[in-house]
Design a protein around this motif. Structure first.
Motif, mmCIF file in Angstrom:
data_model
loop_
_atom_site.group_PDB
_atom_site.id
_atom_site.type_symbol
_atom_site.label_atom_id
_atom_site.label_comp_id
_atom_site.label_asym_id
_atom_site.label_seq_id
_atom_site.Cartn_x
_atom_site.Cartn_y
_atom_site.Cartn_z
ATOM 1 N N PRO A 1 1.102 -0.985 -0.083
ATOM 2 C CA PRO A 1 0.159 0.057 -0.420
ATOM 3 C C PRO A 1 1.111 0.956 -0.500
ATOM 4 O O PRO A 1 0.272 2.041 -0.679
ATOM 5 C CB PRO A 1 -0.693 -0.041 1.080
ATOM 6 N N THR A 2 2.063 0.775 0.497
ATOM 7 C CA THR A 2 3.029 2.765 0.800
ATOM 8 C C THR A 2 3.123 2.789 -0.633
ATOM 9 O O THR A 2 3.463 3.762 -1.208
ATOM 10 C CB THR A 2 3.848 1.869 1.770
ATOM 11 N N ASP B 1 1.618 1.156 -3.839
ATOM 12 C CA ASP B 1 0.872 2.547 -4.352
ATOM 13 C C ASP B 1 0.155 3.328 -4.057
ATOM 14 O O ASP B 1 0.523 4.483 -5.029
ATOM 15 C CB ASP B 1 -0.842 1.467 -4.070
ATOM 16 N N ASN B 2 0.681 4.285 -2.661
ATOM 17 C CA ASN B 2 0.546 5.312 -2.737
ATOM 18 C C ASN B 2 1.582 6.820 -2.638
ATOM 19 O O ASN B 2 1.366 8.121 -3.959
ATOM 20 C CB ASN B 2 0.600 6.035 -0.892
ATOM 21 N N ARG C 1 1.234 6.679 -6.705
ATOM 22 C CA ARG C 1 0.061 7.474 -6.375
ATOM 23 C C ARG C 1 0.473 9.484 -6.442
ATOM 24 O O ARG C 1 -0.177 10.404 -7.018
ATOM 25 C CB ARG C 1 -1.798 7.474 -6.357
ATOM 26 N N ALA C 2 1.312 9.567 -5.533
ATOM 27 C CA ALA C 2 2.031 10.981 -5.249
ATOM 28 C C ALA C 2 2.384 11.534 -6.399
ATOM 29 O O ALA C 2 2.695 12.331 -7.434
ATOM 30 C CB ALA C 2 2.962 10.347 -3.708
#
Length: 186
Positions: free
Chosen positions: A92-93, A95-96, A99-100
């Motif tokens: 998840p990190t 993925d974030n 996105r960033a």
């Protein structure tokens, strides 16, 4: 008295002579042949005991070898499961950070910091033998590696090609940790 001693000595000599005759008769009658089968049966008994103990030893050695190999496989499996579990917690990190990076920002230092963090996470994953699944648009869809969540008709792509990637997938060696979530064309 001396006469009595002499008489007692004669019977002892006769007794010794009789014993010698009996031993000679037993030898002539085949007594040693009877002793030989007893020795053979004792040897056979010892050979059977040896074979039994040797068989038990060989079985025990094989069981130990199997136990050692099974324990080694279990240790390797536990390690792979632990790495897989830790990587799943970090995805998840990732993925974030993706996105960033996709968001436009005017702060170049901020963008550079996110890029460096993203690169550092990818390097850490690579050091654990974790690789990103090939899922770029235009790549052939593989149901073993990709999870198709959408289907679209698009002439720009061939049959069963990936049109868009929603979430990247990862593998450890040849074991899938997370399937790529993709949109498939045609």
């Amino acid at each position: 008295m001396s006469k009595k001693k002499t008489e007692d000595a004669i019977p002892e000599t006769e007794q010794a002579a009789c014993e010698a005759e009996v031993e000679a008769a037993e030898a002539a009658s085949g007594e040693p042949a009877a002793a030989e089968p007893a020795a053979d049966s004792a040897l056979d008994t010892l050979q059977k005991q040896y074979d039994d103990l040797n068989d038990r030893f060989m079985r025990m050695a094989a069981e130990y070898d199997n136990f050692r190999k099974r324990s080694q496989r279990e240790r390797e499996g536990v390690h792979a499961d632990a790495v897989s579990h830790a990587v799943k917690a970090l995805l998840p990190t990732f993925d974030n950070l993706e996105r960033a990076l996709a968001v436009e920002t005017e702060d170049a230092e901020y963008k550079k910091g996110v890029e460096l963090t993203h690169k550092q996470l990818l390097d850490a994953l690579r050091s654990l033998n974790v690789t990103k699944i090939e899922d770029d648009p235009g790549t052939a869809f593989d149901p073993n590696l990709h999870n198709a969540v959408m289907h679209v008709e698009d002439e720009g792509f061939g049959e069963n090609e990936i049109a868009e990637v929603f979430q990247h997938g990862f593998m450890i060696d040849d074991r899938v940790i997370r399937h790529s979530m993709v949109k498939v064309a045609n």
